[in-house]
Design an enzyme around this catalytic site. Structure first.
Site, PDB file in Angstrom:
ATOM      1  N   PRO A  88       0.818  -1.215   0.000  1.00  0.00           N
ATOM      2  CA  PRO A  88       0.000   0.000   0.000  1.00  0.00           C
ATOM      3  C   PRO A  88       0.854   1.268   0.000  1.00  0.00           C
ATOM      4  CG  PRO A  88      -0.842  -1.582   1.595  1.00  0.00           C
ATOM      5  CD  PRO A  88       0.487  -2.101   1.123  1.00  0.00           C
ATOM      6  N   GLU A  89       0.557   2.160  -0.951  1.00  0.00           N
ATOM      7  CA  GLU A  89       1.211   3.456  -1.022  1.00  0.00           C
ATOM      8  C   GLU A  89       0.137   4.521  -0.883  1.00  0.00           C
ATOM      9  OE1 GLU A  89       4.169   3.833  -4.121  1.00  0.00           O
ATOM     10  OE2 GLU A  89       4.403   1.657  -4.290  1.00  0.00           O
ATOM     11  N   LYS A 148       1.528   7.501   4.155  1.00  0.00           N
ATOM     12  CA  LYS A 148       0.987   6.143   4.216  1.00  0.00           C
ATOM     13  C   LYS A 148       0.245   5.868   5.521  1.00  0.00           C
ATOM     14  CE  LYS A 148       4.842   4.355   1.422  1.00  0.00           C
ATOM     15  NZ  LYS A 148       5.911   3.335   1.350  1.00  0.00           N
ATOM     16  N   ARG A 202      15.568  -2.186  -2.546  1.00  0.00           N
ATOM     17  CA  ARG A 202      14.288  -2.189  -3.236  1.00  0.00           C
ATOM     18  C   ARG A 202      14.447  -2.638  -4.687  1.00  0.00           C
ATOM     19  NH1 ARG A 202      10.389   1.296  -0.764  1.00  0.00           N
ATOM     20  NH2 ARG A 202      11.218   2.360   1.083  1.00  0.00           N
TER      21      ARG A 202
END
Length: 259
Positions: A2-3, A59, A247
């Site tokens: 979720p962003e 967030k 990442r």
């Protein structure tokens, strides 16, 4: 993961399902998602109160009530759903808020973040290390935030203490649209490049918020990045994949040259 667009969607879910409604019962199926509060105290301090208008910062989702504030962070696998009490429970439903004839269910498989409970100044303390929200930051402030940063631009964009709300998918999409390589040093960007980056960030965020996620459209980098042999939606060249700062990072070496 979720962003900002996903959490904005959860805020809308909370607003439609919870605002003005009385919290009749709090069910804690897994206290492992609670931070600094016990299941007993969560129930005691929330039951009988009403949800007010929720807010979002980056967030983080702030579930305001006429008492304390519930802060929710969704980590990599969290979500918030509005359900009927008759809907079958999900194995990853961790906390359930009964409101009138519906339920707000905090669901999270990996439990990397969770739920906090805070009053007044304590809310600001929890959020103190967050930068300005990516959806609200203006161009001048954005350029100032980037100037002097020694790190790579991908790492700077996803650093929540610099700008709150951008994650892996958003950062890659924004950089691809701005034609900037993720490995460039933020401090090396010229003024025109910073302005272009801010413009593309705003465009990507607006589209993503409308979609409720970073949409995997075929015309977006996001829609191609997981293909077995991903190609650029713009030039048709092969995309490159590597890890930066831990990442997974995807970019087009032809559209985003290092030089």
């Amino acid at each position: 993961m979720p962003e900002l667009p996903d959490v904005e969607g959860f805020r809308q879910t909370l607003a439609s399902c919870g605002t003005g409604r009385r919290i009749e019962r709090v069910q804690v199926a897994d206290p492992g998602v609670l931070h600094g509060v016990s299941a007993r105290r969560l129930r005691r301090d929330l039951e009988g109160h009403r949800f007010t208008d929720p807010e979002r910062h980056g967030k983080w989702l702030l579930a305001r009530t006429d008492g304390p504030t519930v802060l929710l962070h969704f980590g990599m696998t969290g979500r918030l759903d509005c359900c009927s009490p008759s809907d079958p429970p999900h194995p990853h439903d961790r906390v359930v808020f009964d409101v009138d004839h519906e339920q707000l269910r905090y669901r999270d498989q990996r439990k990397l973040q969770g739920i906090w409970l805070a009053d007044g100044p304590a809310v600001e303390k929890i959020l103190a290390e967050q930068g300005p929200d990516a959806l609200d930051v203006g161009r001048a402030e954005f350029e100032e935030l980037l100037s002097g940063r020694r790190g790579r631009i991908k790492a700077v964009l996803t650093d929540q203490s610099v700008i709150a709300g951008l994650g892996n998918l958003l950062a890659d999409e924004i950089l691809w649209r701005a034609k900037l390589p993720p490995g460039r040093r933020a401090a090396d960007l010229g003024s025109a490049e910073r302005r272009r980056l801010h413009t593309e960030m705003r465009r990507v965020l607006r589209s993503s918020v409308r979609a409720g996620c970073v949409p995997p459209r075929n015309s977006w980098l996001t829609g191609r990045r997981d293909d077995p042999d991903p190609t650029c939606p713009r030039c048709g060249g092969h995309l490159r994949r590597s890890r930066m700062g831990g990442r997974s990072t995807v970019w087009c070496p032809r559209c985003q040259p290092e030089g």
